[in-house]
Scaffold this motif. Sequence first.
Motif, PDB file in Angstrom:
ATOM      1  N   ILE A  87       0.863  -1.175   0.000  1.00 15.01           N
ATOM      2  CA  ILE A  87       0.000   0.000   0.000  1.00 15.01           C
ATOM      3  C   ILE A  87       0.903   1.230   0.000  1.00 15.01           C
ATOM      4  CG2 ILE A  87      -1.735   1.355   1.219  1.00 15.01           C
ATOM      5  CD1 ILE A  87      -2.612  -1.089   2.706  1.00 15.01           C
ATOM      6  N   VAL A  88       0.594   2.147  -0.891  1.00 14.63           N
ATOM      7  CA  VAL A  88       1.209   3.472  -0.851  1.00 14.63           C
ATOM      8  C   VAL A  88       0.096   4.422  -0.448  1.00 14.63           C
ATOM      9  CG1 VAL A  88       2.301   5.299  -2.196  1.00 14.63           C
ATOM     10  CG2 VAL A  88       2.945   2.914  -2.591  1.00 14.63           C
ATOM     11  N   ASP A  89       0.373   5.259   0.541  1.00 18.20           N
ATOM     12  CA  ASP A  89      -0.634   6.188   1.032  1.00 18.20           C
ATOM     13  C   ASP A  89      -1.180   7.036  -0.113  1.00 18.20           C
ATOM     14  OD1 ASP A  89      -1.762   7.115   3.721  1.00 18.20           O
ATOM     15  OD2 ASP A  89      -1.292   9.005   2.707  1.00 18.20           O
ATOM     16  N   ALA A  90      -2.483   7.283  -0.094  1.00 20.38           N
ATOM     17  CA  ALA A  90      -3.159   8.012  -1.176  1.00 20.38           C
ATOM     18  C   ALA A  90      -2.458   9.330  -1.500  1.00 20.38           C
ATOM     19  CB  ALA A  90      -4.619   8.258  -0.812  1.00 20.38           C
ATOM     20  N   ALA A  91      -2.013  10.051  -0.486  1.00 20.75           N
ATOM     21  CA  ALA A  91      -1.368  11.349  -0.699  1.00 20.75           C
ATOM     22  C   ALA A  91      -0.013  11.225  -1.392  1.00 20.75           C
ATOM     23  CB  ALA A  91      -1.199  12.072   0.638  1.00 20.75           C
ATOM     24  N   GLU A  92       0.552  10.031  -1.413  1.00 11.97           N
ATOM     25  CA  GLU A  92       1.887   9.817  -1.985  1.00 11.97           C
ATOM     26  C   GLU A  92       1.860   9.128  -3.340  1.00 11.97           C
ATOM     27  OE1 GLU A  92       4.690  10.922  -0.772  1.00 11.97           O
ATOM     28  OE2 GLU A  92       3.875  11.710   1.092  1.00 11.97           O
ATOM     29  N   GLN A  93       0.688   8.784  -3.825  1.00 10.69           N
ATOM     30  CA  GLN A  93       0.602   8.028  -5.069  1.00 10.69           C
ATOM     31  C   GLN A  93       0.919   8.903  -6.277  1.00 10.69           C
ATOM     32  OE1 GLN A  93      -3.041   5.774  -5.097  1.00 10.69           O
ATOM     33  NE2 GLN A  93      -2.510   4.780  -3.177  1.00 10.69           N
ATOM     34  N   GLY A  94       1.424   8.245  -7.314  1.00  9.69           N
ATOM     35  CA  GLY A  94       1.787   8.949  -8.535  1.00  9.69           C
ATOM     36  C   GLY A  94       3.139   9.626  -8.479  1.00  9.69           C
ATOM     37  N   ARG A  95       3.903   9.326  -7.460  1.00 15.55           N
ATOM     38  CA  ARG A  95       5.217   9.958  -7.281  1.00 15.55           C
ATOM     39  C   ARG A  95       6.372   8.981  -7.456  1.00 15.55           C
ATOM     40  NH1 ARG A  95       3.986  13.740  -1.974  1.00 15.55           N
ATOM     41  NH2 ARG A  95       2.320  14.940  -2.961  1.00 15.55           N
ATOM     42  N   GLY A  96       6.071   7.724  -7.822  1.00 16.82           N
ATOM     43  CA  GLY A  96       7.126   6.741  -8.014  1.00 16.82           C
ATOM     44  C   GLY A  96       7.544   6.014  -6.758  1.00 16.82           C
ATOM     45  N   VAL A  97       6.807   6.210  -5.666  1.00 22.26           N
ATOM     46  CA  VAL A  97       7.136   5.546  -4.399  1.00 22.26           C
ATOM     47  C   VAL A  97       6.965   4.034  -4.527  1.00 22.26           C
ATOM     48  CG1 VAL A  97       6.430   5.251  -1.986  1.00 22.26           C
ATOM     49  CG2 VAL A  97       6.578   7.536  -2.962  1.00 22.26           C
ATOM     50  N   GLY A  98       5.856   3.595  -5.129  1.00 20.49           N
ATOM     51  CA  GLY A  98       5.607   2.155  -5.273  1.00 20.49           C
ATOM     52  C   GLY A  98       6.695   1.465  -6.067  1.00 20.49           C
ATOM     53  N   ARG A  99       7.068   2.059  -7.188  1.00 19.79           N
ATOM     54  CA  ARG A  99       8.132   1.487  -8.027  1.00 19.79           C
ATOM     55  C   ARG A  99       9.442   1.388  -7.245  1.00 19.79           C
ATOM     56  NH1 ARG A  99       8.896   0.470 -13.153  1.00 19.79           N
ATOM     57  NH2 ARG A  99       6.886   1.362 -13.699  1.00 19.79           N
ATOM     58  N   ALA A 100       9.804   2.458  -6.550  1.00 21.60           N
ATOM     59  CA  ALA A 100      11.051   2.452  -5.777  1.00 21.60           C
ATOM     60  C   ALA A 100      10.987   1.412  -4.663  1.00 21.60           C
ATOM     61  CB  ALA A 100      11.324   3.844  -5.206  1.00 21.60           C
ATOM     62  N   ALA A 101       9.825   1.281  -4.009  1.00 21.21           N
ATOM     63  CA  ALA A 101       9.684   0.300  -2.923  1.00 21.21           C
ATOM     64  C   ALA A 101       9.816  -1.128  -3.444  1.00 21.21           C
ATOM     65  CB  ALA A 101       8.346   0.489  -2.215  1.00 21.21           C
ATOM     66  N   VAL A 102       9.180  -1.422  -4.580  1.00 20.48           N
ATOM     67  CA  VAL A 102       9.284  -2.779  -5.144  1.00 20.48           C
ATOM     68  C   VAL A 102      10.719  -3.046  -5.579  1.00 20.48           C
ATOM     69  CG1 VAL A 102       8.505  -4.357  -6.957  1.00 20.48           C
ATOM     70  CG2 VAL A 102       6.851  -2.896  -5.785  1.00 20.48           C
ATOM     71  N   ARG A 103      11.363  -2.078  -6.193  1.00 17.70           N
ATOM     72  CA  ARG A 103      12.772  -2.256  -6.584  1.00 17.70           C
ATOM     73  C   ARG A 103      13.644  -2.528  -5.353  1.00 17.70           C
ATOM     74  NH1 ARG A 103      15.027   2.399  -8.967  1.00 17.70           N
ATOM     75  NH2 ARG A 103      16.806   1.084  -9.463  1.00 17.70           N
ATOM     76  N   ALA A 104      13.398  -1.793  -4.273  1.00 18.48           N
ATOM     77  CA  ALA A 104      14.168  -2.007  -3.042  1.00 18.48           C
ATOM     78  C   ALA A 104      13.918  -3.405  -2.483  1.00 18.48           C
ATOM     79  CB  ALA A 104      13.817  -0.940  -2.011  1.00 18.48           C
ATOM     80  N   LEU A 105      12.667  -3.850  -2.518  1.00 17.96           N
ATOM     81  CA  LEU A 105      12.356  -5.184  -1.994  1.00 17.96           C
ATOM     82  C   LEU A 105      12.936  -6.275  -2.892  1.00 17.96           C
ATOM     83  CD1 LEU A 105      11.164  -6.878   0.211  1.00 17.96           C
ATOM     84  CD2 LEU A 105       8.921  -6.648  -0.885  1.00 17.96           C
ATOM     85  N   ILE A 106      12.911  -6.090  -4.193  1.00 23.51           N
ATOM     86  CA  ILE A 106      13.546  -7.056  -5.096  1.00 23.51           C
ATOM     87  C   ILE A 106      15.021  -7.178  -4.740  1.00 23.51           C
ATOM     88  CG2 ILE A 106      14.301  -7.455  -7.482  1.00 23.51           C
ATOM     89  CD1 ILE A 106      11.592  -6.183  -8.358  1.00 23.51           C
ATOM     90  N   GLY A 107      15.687  -6.054  -4.524  1.00 23.53           N
ATOM     91  CA  GLY A 107      17.104  -6.074  -4.150  1.00 23.53           C
ATOM     92  C   GLY A 107      17.338  -6.792  -2.841  1.00 23.53           C
ATOM     93  N   ARG A 108      16.472  -6.549  -1.875  1.00 18.32           N
ATOM     94  CA  ARG A 108      16.603  -7.187  -0.563  1.00 18.32           C
ATOM     95  C   ARG A 108      16.411  -8.697  -0.676  1.00 18.32           C
ATOM     96  NH1 ARG A 108      14.034  -5.541   5.239  1.00 18.32           N
ATOM     97  NH2 ARG A 108      15.220  -3.688   4.803  1.00 18.32           N
ATOM     98  N   LEU A 109      15.367  -9.109  -1.399  1.00 16.02           N
ATOM     99  CA  LEU A 109      15.085 -10.536  -1.533  1.00 16.02           C
ATOM    100  C   LEU A 109      16.140 -11.237  -2.375  1.00 16.02           C
ATOM    101  CD1 LEU A 109      11.213 -10.487  -1.976  1.00 16.02           C
ATOM    102  CD2 LEU A 109      12.524 -10.966   0.109  1.00 16.02           C
ATOM    103  N   ALA A 110      16.590 -10.595  -3.444  1.00 18.43           N
ATOM    104  CA  ALA A 110      17.598 -11.194  -4.325  1.00 18.43           C
ATOM    105  C   ALA A 110      18.902 -11.471  -3.581  1.00 18.43           C
ATOM    106  CB  ALA A 110      17.854 -10.285  -5.522  1.00 18.43           C
ATOM    107  N   ALA A 111      19.172 -10.716  -2.532  1.00 22.91           N
ATOM    108  CA  ALA A 111      20.393 -10.910  -1.744  1.00 22.91           C
ATOM    109  C   ALA A 111      20.297 -12.097  -0.785  1.00 22.91           C
ATOM    110  CB  ALA A 111      20.710  -9.637  -0.961  1.00 22.91           C
ATOM    111  N   LEU A 112      19.106 -12.653  -0.611  1.00 22.66           N
ATOM    112  CA  LEU A 112      18.941 -13.802   0.280  1.00 22.66           C
ATOM    113  C   LEU A 112      19.478 -15.060  -0.380  1.00 22.66           C
ATOM    114  CD1 LEU A 112      15.302 -13.150   1.591  1.00 22.66           C
ATOM    115  CD2 LEU A 112      17.470 -12.721   2.796  1.00 22.66           C
TER     116      LEU A 112
END
Length: 155
Positions: A87-112
């Motif tokens: 979930i990205v807070d409604a006030a923060e949507q459309g700013r690329g937060v979701g994309r950056a968060a998924v990219r960060a999580l992919i990086g975190r998981l890929a390191a496992l």
Amino acid sequence: MVDFTDRQGRCVVLDEITDENWRAVADVAPADDQRRFVAALGARYLLLSLRAGVWNSLAVRADDTVVGHVMWAYDDEGGAHWIGGMIVDAAEQGRGVGRAAVRALIGRLAALPGCREIRLSYHPDNAPAGRLYAGLGFVPTGEFEDDEVVAALAL
């Protein structure tokens, strides 16, 4: 350390849930038109993580502000890591937060150790989610989880 930023140049990071940030994560709320696809508040996903013992919740922070929630799990049976409950807070949507968060999580998981595939699911009517995940390399598998499309990213 890789730097993930949103379209405003804010550094987007994933934090463990702590005594200091859990309330802000619990209060994260999506836009009204997304509530048929995700929980109405981050609190539901936090409880799921705490009570079900499968999911691991993370706070999504842009600079110093909690702006979202995402969780991940490992499926022993299928051998894949899963992303869920974003979930990205409604006030923060459309700013690329979701994309950056998924990219960060992919990086975190890929390191496992042993992480070879990351999966997620989304409702077929949730076109923005489908575009986001496809843009990050997730490919529909042809499988469904309940009524949601399952997509996978091979590492």
